[in-house]
Design a protein around this motif. Structure first.
Motif, PDB file in Angstrom:
ATOM      1  N   GLN A 251       0.842  -1.198   0.000  1.00  0.00           N
ATOM      2  CA  GLN A 251       0.000   0.000   0.000  1.00  0.00           C
ATOM      3  C   GLN A 251       0.865   1.231   0.000  1.00  0.00           C
ATOM      4  OE1 GLN A 251      -2.548   0.302   3.431  1.00  0.00           O
ATOM      5  NE2 GLN A 251      -0.974  -0.435   4.815  1.00  0.00           N
ATOM      6  N   GLY A 252       0.322   2.296  -0.580  1.00  0.00           N
ATOM      7  CA  GLY A 252       1.080   3.536  -0.656  1.00  0.00           C
ATOM      8  C   GLY A 252       0.167   4.700  -0.969  1.00  0.00           C
ATOM      9  N   GLU A 253       0.737   5.876  -0.871  1.00  0.00           N
ATOM     10  CA  GLU A 253      -0.042   7.071  -1.169  1.00  0.00           C
ATOM     11  C   GLU A 253       0.813   8.037  -1.945  1.00  0.00           C
ATOM     12  OE1 GLU A 253      -2.317   8.749   2.088  1.00  0.00           O
ATOM     13  OE2 GLU A 253      -2.290  10.722   1.120  1.00  0.00           O
ATOM     14  N   SER A 254       0.242   8.643  -2.958  1.00  0.00           N
ATOM     15  CA  SER A 254       0.951   9.646  -3.725  1.00  0.00           C
ATOM     16  C   SER A 254      -0.062  10.689  -4.187  1.00  0.00           C
ATOM     17  CB  SER A 254       1.622   8.984  -4.930  1.00  0.00           C
ATOM     18  OG  SER A 254       2.183   9.962  -5.767  1.00  0.00           O
ATOM     19  N   LYS A 255       0.265  11.937  -3.998  1.00  0.00           N
ATOM     20  CA  LYS A 255      -0.607  13.048  -4.405  1.00  0.00           C
ATOM     21  C   LYS A 255      -2.039  12.834  -3.922  1.00  0.00           C
ATOM     22  CE  LYS A 255       2.195  13.965  -8.461  1.00  0.00           C
ATOM     23  NZ  LYS A 255       2.398  13.460  -9.819  1.00  0.00           N
ATOM     24  N   ASN A 256      -2.154  12.451  -2.662  1.00  0.00           N
ATOM     25  CA  ASN A 256      -3.472  12.277  -2.051  1.00  0.00           C
ATOM     26  C   ASN A 256      -4.274  11.108  -2.633  1.00  0.00           C
ATOM     27  OD1 ASN A 256      -4.868  13.191   0.120  1.00  0.00           O
ATOM     28  ND2 ASN A 256      -6.113  14.657  -1.030  1.00  0.00           N
ATOM     29  N   GLN A 258      -4.611   7.104  -2.548  1.00  0.00           N
ATOM     30  CA  GLN A 258      -4.181   5.919  -1.810  1.00  0.00           C
ATOM     31  C   GLN A 258      -4.375   4.678  -2.681  1.00  0.00           C
ATOM     32  OE1 GLN A 258      -6.938   6.543   1.242  1.00  0.00           O
ATOM     33  NE2 GLN A 258      -5.732   8.139   2.226  1.00  0.00           N
ATOM     34  N   HIS A 289      -5.139   2.392 -13.490  1.00  0.00           N
ATOM     35  CA  HIS A 289      -4.629   1.766 -12.262  1.00  0.00           C
ATOM     36  C   HIS A 289      -4.243   0.311 -12.528  1.00  0.00           C
ATOM     37  CE1 HIS A 289      -8.848   1.114 -12.616  1.00  0.00           C
ATOM     38  NE2 HIS A 289      -9.024   0.498 -11.465  1.00  0.00           N
TER      39      HIS A 289
END
Ligand code: 0RA
Length: 326
Positions: A251-256, A258, A289
């Motif tokens: 899991q990760g988050e980039s530019k808001n 998720q 995605h």
């Protein structure tokens, strides 16, 4: 022939009239799909409250009279007077199109219902809706029929710290072209999926339609998965032979944004089974995605395979050298 668009032809549609005039525009269809979407729209509001971190339990019940009740233990729909409409926030959310996301502390909608149309659409297309809100040690109730409030928002004191929202609605038989009976399997599959997609949220699904069940007992199922999509993969592969026991999870988050990924390879699978979701909605036609995931998986697998081949060749060469020496 000329057409004059005079004042008489121009209808000023107010409130929920347009929804009852063209229901398909709002819920996609007036058949079984649209009917089930009503439930998803209501559940979605509770899932949003769970995603915001305020709600842990969601109960969905199919009642004997054909209505559905969705109850959550979130903060409860705000009941104070909304400055712009002069009505309670609750009544505004129920009777104004697209009003849903505009209340509360930046109540940003994450989970996608049907077309994100909001609960007012469900209200417009229901014979009745009854809303109960527990907030600030009061129990608030209001009833609507075909989108129109038929009672005031009534508040009574209640002891205890309970907060939450309960919404009961009966789909309007005047709107739906097929019968308005809900299909247990369709709803249970979606509710289970929502529980997998939103780790930790507990969804209880109860069917009280005893005549239909030919039973004296309601049918109750609970979906609650601390492991989220990891457990979803486990469930999907339960009859397959996995190549590796532990499910790969990232899991990760980039530019808001998720992102969560869970993967498991199976020995006895002939084709891949790739499910993609965006904001809790299955993206059946793929999307960037999934394209991104597939591209990076292929690239990584190829690179690993190349490295392994190289080291295999190196081993062979050194073995050859050794044998030559000997
Ligand atoms: C807007 C603002 C707040 C809560 C909700 C909406 C809310 C709506 C629904 C619909 C079903 N269940 C719900 N739970 C919450 C926050 C209000 C506050 O700040 O307390």
């Amino acid at each position: 022939m000329t057409t004059n668009y005079g004042a008489d032809q121009i209808q000023v549609l107010e409130g929920l009239e347009p929804v009852r005039k063209r229901p398909g525009m709002y819920i996609g269809s007036t058949g079984p799909r649209g009917l089930h979407h009503l439930v998803y729209e209501v559940v979605d509001n509770s899932v949003d409250e769970a995603l915001a971190g305020y709600c842990k339990h969601i109960q969905v019940s199919l009642n004997a009279d054909g209505s559905v009740t969705v109850t959550d233990d979130g903060r409860g729909i705000p009941t104070g007077i909304h400055s712009r409409t002069g009505k309670s926030a609750l009544e505004t959310v129920m009777t104004v199109l697209h009003a849903g996301g505009k209340f509360g502390d930046g109540g940003y909608k994450v989970s996608g219902g049907l077309h994100g149309v909001g609960i007012s659409v469900v209200n417009a297309l229901s014979e009745y809706v009854e809303v109960t809100v527990w907030r600030e040690k009061k129990i608030h109730k209001q009833r609507f029929e075909r989108g129109i409030p038929v009672t005031e928002l009534v508040a009574e004191p209640h002891s205890g710290d309970r907060t939450g929202t309960s919404i009961t609605f009966l789909p309007d038989a005047q709107i739906f072209i097929t019968d308005t009976q809900f299909d247990y399997a369709t709803l249970s599959n979606r509710l289970r999926e929502l529980a997998y997609l939103n780790a930790g949220v507990q969804i209880t699904f109860t069917d009280y339609r005893l005549d239909l069940l030919k039973s004296n007992e309601p049918r109750i199922e609970t979906y609650h998965y601390a492991g989220g999509i990891r457990e979803y993969i486990e469930y999907m592969n339960k009859d397959k032979q996995p190549l590796h026991e532990e499910i790969i999870f990232m899991q990760g988050e980039s530019k808001n944004v998720q992102v969560e990924v869970a993967l498991q390879w199976c020995v006895d699978a002939y084709t891949d089974n790739l499910l993609g979701f965006a904001n809790n909605i299955r993206t059946i036609d793929g999307g960037t995605h999934l394209d991104g995931l597939k591209a990076v998986l292929t690239r990584t697998m190829n690179s690993i395979a190349r490295k392994r081949k190289k080291s295999k060749r190196a081993t062979t060469t050194s073995q050859a050298k050794i044998s030559a020496k000997v």
